[in-house]
Design a protein around this motif. Sequence first.
Motif, PDB file in Angstrom:
ATOM      1  N   GLN A  71       1.507   6.961 -14.224  1.00  0.00           N
ATOM      2  CA  GLN A  71       1.447   5.493 -14.137  1.00  0.00           C
ATOM      3  C   GLN A  71       1.956   5.005 -12.785  1.00  0.00           C
ATOM      4  O   GLN A  71       1.383   4.117 -12.161  1.00  0.00           O
ATOM      5  N   ALA A  97      -1.094  -0.839 -14.832  1.00  0.00           N
ATOM      6  CA  ALA A  97      -0.195   0.294 -14.574  1.00  0.00           C
ATOM      7  C   ALA A  97       1.243  -0.180 -14.588  1.00  0.00           C
ATOM      8  O   ALA A  97       2.119   0.474 -15.173  1.00  0.00           O
ATOM      9  N   PHE A 123       2.529  -0.798 -18.129  1.00  0.00           N
ATOM     10  CA  PHE A 123       2.976   0.403 -18.838  1.00  0.00           C
ATOM     11  C   PHE A 123       4.301   0.907 -18.294  1.00  0.00           C
ATOM     12  O   PHE A 123       5.128   1.435 -19.036  1.00  0.00           O
ATOM     13  N   LEU A 124       4.507   0.753 -16.990  1.00  0.00           N
ATOM     14  CA  LEU A 124       5.781   1.183 -16.423  1.00  0.00           C
ATOM     15  C   LEU A 124       6.928   0.311 -16.918  1.00  0.00           C
ATOM     16  O   LEU A 124       8.026   0.803 -17.186  1.00  0.00           O
TER      17      LEU A 124
END
Lengths: 315, 664
Positions: free
Chosen positions: B117, B147, B150-151
């Motif tokens: 990610q 991305a 999700f991080l």
Amino acid sequence: MTITGLFSQLLQVVVALALAPLLIGWVNQCRAWLSNRRAPPITLPYRTIRKLFTKDAVVADNASPIFRITPYVVFGAMCCAAAIVPSLATTLPFASAADAIALVGLFALARVFIALAAMDIGTSFGSLGARREMFIGFLAEPALLMVLFTASLISGSTSLATIVDTLAHRELGIYPSLAFAGVAFTMVSLAENARIPIDNPATHLELTMIHEAMVLEYSARHLALLEWASWLKLFNYSCIGLALFVPFGIASGTGWTELLAAAPALIGKLAIGGALLALIETLSAKLRVFRAPEFLGTAFMLAVLAMLVNLLLGS
Amino acid sequence: MSPAPLALIGFAAAAWLAIGAAGLIRPRSLRAVRTLFSLGSVLGVAIAVVACVALAGSPESAVLPLGLPDLPFHLRVDALSAFFLLLLGSATAAISLFSAGYFRSGSGTAPGLICFQYHAFVAAMVLVLIADDAYVFMVAWETMALASYFLVTTDHRIPEIRRAGFLYLLIAHVGAIAILLCFGVLQGGHGDYTFAAMRSITLPGWWGSAAFFLALTGFGAKAGVLPLHVWLPEAHPAAPSPVSALMSGVMLKTAIYGLLRVTFDLLGAQLWWWGAIALALGLVSALFGVIFAAAQTDMKRLLAYSSIENIGILVAAMGLVILFKTNAKPLLAAIALAALLYHALNHAMFKSLLFLATGSVLHATKERSLGKLGGLIHRMPWVAWLALAGTLASAGLPPLNGFVSEWLLLQAFLFTPTLPQSFINMLVPLAAAALVLAVALAGYVMVKFYGVIFLGRPREPSLAYAQDAGGFERAGLVALAAACVLLGIFPATVLAAIDHVTSLLVGSQASGGDTSWLLLAPLGAERSSYSPLIVLGAIVGAVLITIQLVHRMWHGRVRRAPAWDCGFPLQTPRMQDTAEGFGQPIRQVFEPFFRIERHLPSPFDAKPRYSVVASDHWWHWLYLPIARAAEAVARLFGLIQRGRISVYLTYSFVTLLALLLFVL
């Protein structure tokens, strides 16, 4: 940069270092006279410093290196400031290295370090003093910058040397913007130098102290340097004020004769300024800490007003 | 012939993706992840070097046969992209190095997946910077948003973190819609979405303004400009620290890049009042951000609000650039733009440094709340001393980097009164006052941040076991701290690089005047000058001379003793200022800015408790009403959704009948 220029530069710093304790001694003497007390000798600050330097430094067990380096950093920053402020002459070599904004930055650097050192030991008074100092600072610093900006707008420059040259060679008269800026500057100087009505330099009363609360844990040479730096700060502020609002008698060259001629003018102006400071302090009462924002807010507004007046009236 | 920079940058982005994909092979192997992050760091350095070359070169474009059949990828690198690539590369290199030592297996996402990610996020940001048509730009922009979502939700088992992630995603999408609409306006009805086509069209007045304000909304949502800032203080504490650093240091700057690209390159900055509005909006954001930062008790929330402040300063600087450019003052526009870009670079360095430092503190103490830290300079000297550089830089103190950009910006402000709009001339002193107030308050905030975390005595007994950061973490921090110092003392070199961008966007250079490697004097030494190297030398010289003189003339004896504290016998660490205590004066002075809920104990409470919650007005003014309206509309729709198949069949039947009637 010539050798003479360098020597004149050094001379100005040395004169500042030497005169700063004398100025504070004079102010204290005037204050004592005004309140009908017997005055301490004018050389008392010198003796205090010498006494402190001979003592052993006591440092708290849990002090970090920040605590020990701070007196030197603060003192060094104030010496640099003394080199920038046109007290004796305007065309000194160091003047181009830092302008009015950088000067305010140097004062801020000293303030941040002293506040960090105050928090370092982790005592209740230290952090209280640090908090109050930063609180005063965040209002006083913009006000000081606005005062300097007003002067910069008049002279079209932020370099202190150019500002002083322009102001000194104008027609004599009353300029409304400078009048506003002058009042604002006086208020800021009182607050920044821990004088009445914001702080009382003669007190160790827990509830009111600001500067003293931060240096409580210091002793001996560290305390001597911090005290000397604070006197130097008062000297620098006085010289900025004199250079902006009474810019006469400052040398525009770097020759020895010019500097020697400028010295009596400086000492005379400082003597009058110091007496006025003592008068202001004697006539006013200390404000509660939470009245300080009103006081400094007024200074800030006056400084902004000075800038606006300058733009509107062009004077 | 050397290979073209654009190709190298493209390869580096692809290599980042490959590194990320390699992380998926053995997602739980820490050694693999450590190697991959180190490799990613090397690539960051490579990108920075290539960007330096591209900065001086001429614009270069390419068309890649990717994507949909009729929509190939248009890529281009010019000075503006190259500058932001330099920022991205150098910040990412340090952050990746830190990350190599940071990510450990925990309850959340596997380290290998984080690695994927993370690198997808970085590669998407590169693509945003080199995109040359709206299609690629939006694809990259959305990849970046996803991305990073999700991080942010790495620790997805904690409900607050999921909530913060949702809020971030929501506002990112509101912003993306505005950007999409902005590109729709920019193509001017020709249906050609390449930037080259957009550049060639001049939009009529109101359409231009519409495009500008859509861009301001869209990119402002990503950057955290008021009132779309609410996601920042939620998402930053939720994300792992390197991710916070990457988001705050780099991702916010891609939004600034987008704003500059649209305003100056595609739109050509037409109307002066755009600048006035951006200036006002930026200053309000800056003041608001810093006042809130002073009241925070969570170290990462404090930094998030400080990011809002810095973004506000950047947007205000952009407003100033527009004002100067539309009034045909290219030199002043160049100085303001240089201040903007310089500050963006500085903020990327010092804010990443501070976020990473909080990461090390978090690892060592498991504590994010300022009220439970303290005295860490003894246990974690490396982190503490390196964070000091970031703290001083962030507080805007000479001779570090934060001061240089503020100095340049103040210069631009000071010489504004030559504008023809007298109304603006009147407001400029107020704007300058607001700016210096924000900068001075930043000093307050930073003393609080550093003093409460690293100085004083530990507020909790468990802090005695805190460990200093490991080798990789130290290396990352050292790189960023060195950048803060070097950017601070060699401003003329940096300005020479920035000149390529300013001559591209506003047609003038900022390093004119008497600027030399030693002296910064863009308007001539008569008007203003600053030489950080001399100032630094003078301070260091004065300190060394003083130490020597004092020790030679007297002595250097030191005795250690318990703290004195005015002679009070009982002192506990609880008697130090807490974070709340330190911020209390600001909360009191700026009370109208906060929405304060106080709970005072009554005299009859068996367990008296005092609590103050200072929250954001914008929640109550803007977001909650919108949420309530959305719920009310949903309830209206709920009336026609009865959940019975016969009712839905009736709806279909009625619709068909209506359509038939319409057609016949």
